[in-house]
Design a protein around this motif. Structure first.
Motif, PDB file in Angstrom:
ATOM      1  N   GLN A   1       0.837  -1.193   0.000  1.00  0.00           N
ATOM      2  CA  GLN A   1       0.000   0.000   0.000  1.00  0.00           C
ATOM      3  C   GLN A   1       0.875   1.247   0.000  1.00  0.00           C
ATOM      4  N   ASN A   2       0.528   2.199  -0.876  1.00  0.00           N
ATOM      5  CA  ASN A   2       1.228   3.476  -0.953  1.00  0.00           C
ATOM      6  C   ASN A   2       0.623   4.468   0.035  1.00  0.00           C
ATOM      7  N   SER A   3       1.338   5.536   0.317  1.00  0.00           N
ATOM      8  CA  SER A   3       0.863   6.544   1.265  1.00  0.00           C
ATOM      9  C   SER A   3      -0.368   7.300   0.752  1.00  0.00           C
ATOM     10  N   ASP A   4      -0.604   7.280  -0.563  1.00  0.00           N
ATOM     11  CA  ASP A   4      -1.775   7.974  -1.119  1.00  0.00           C
ATOM     12  C   ASP A   4      -3.002   7.069  -1.248  1.00  0.00           C
ATOM     13  N   ASN A   5      -2.969   5.913  -0.587  1.00  0.00           N
ATOM     14  CA  ASN A   5      -4.066   4.948  -0.541  1.00  0.00           C
ATOM     15  C   ASN A   5      -4.219   4.145  -1.826  1.00  0.00           C
ATOM     16  N   THR A   6      -3.265   4.268  -2.768  1.00  0.00           N
ATOM     17  CA  THR A   6      -3.241   3.355  -3.902  1.00  0.00           C
ATOM     18  C   THR A   6      -2.422   2.134  -3.489  1.00  0.00           C
ATOM     19  N   THR A   7      -2.452   1.101  -4.303  1.00  0.00           N
ATOM     20  CA  THR A   7      -1.712  -0.115  -3.996  1.00  0.00           C
ATOM     21  C   THR A   7      -0.744  -0.405  -5.137  1.00  0.00           C
ATOM     22  N   HIS A   8       0.530  -0.550  -4.807  1.00  0.00           N
ATOM     23  CA  HIS A   8       1.551  -0.835  -5.811  1.00  0.00           C
ATOM     24  C   HIS A   8       1.622  -2.347  -6.015  1.00  0.00           C
TER      25      HIS A   8
ATOM     26  N   ASP B   1       0.143   1.008 -10.215  1.00  0.00           N
ATOM     27  CA  ASP B   1      -0.566   1.409  -9.003  1.00  0.00           C
ATOM     28  C   ASP B   1      -2.055   1.220  -9.228  1.00  0.00           C
TER      29      ASP B   1
ATOM     30  N   THR C   1      -5.972   1.592  -8.011  1.00  0.00           N
ATOM     31  CA  THR C   1      -6.760   2.514  -7.194  1.00  0.00           C
ATOM     32  C   THR C   1      -7.225   1.799  -5.928  1.00  0.00           C
TER      33      THR C   1
END
Length: 79
Positions: free
Chosen positions: A9-16, A35, A37
């Motif tokens: 999980q990325n800090s912007d709430n997307t998932t890598h 990434d 959504t």
């Protein structure tokens, strides 16, 4: 067949998502990352099954590959 899958999980709430796919019949390999959504990741997590906890992410990766391949061939969005 997906032979490698890494999800963070990325800090912007997307998932890598980082993946490797092997197409056994043709001996082709594809690998990459994107990434997803928050909605895509939520759907993918809810797609897990008792037999395969990563089933939803596998479907997400293969759908993304299908869409990008169709677009690259000039066919428009496939999904």
């Amino acid at each position: 067949m997906i032979t490698s899958l890494d999800v963070k999980q990325n800090s912007d709430n997307t998932t890598h998502v980082v993946y490797t796919v092997v197409f056994n019949g043709t001996n082709h390999q594809a690998y990459g990352n994107f990434d997803a959504t928050a909605d895509e990741a939520s759907t993918a997590f809810s797609g897990s099954t008792k037999e395969d906890m990563w089933a939803g992410f596998k479907k997400l990766v293969l759908t993304r590959l299908k869409t990008e391949a169709t677009n690259a061939l000039g066919g428009g969005i496939s999904e």
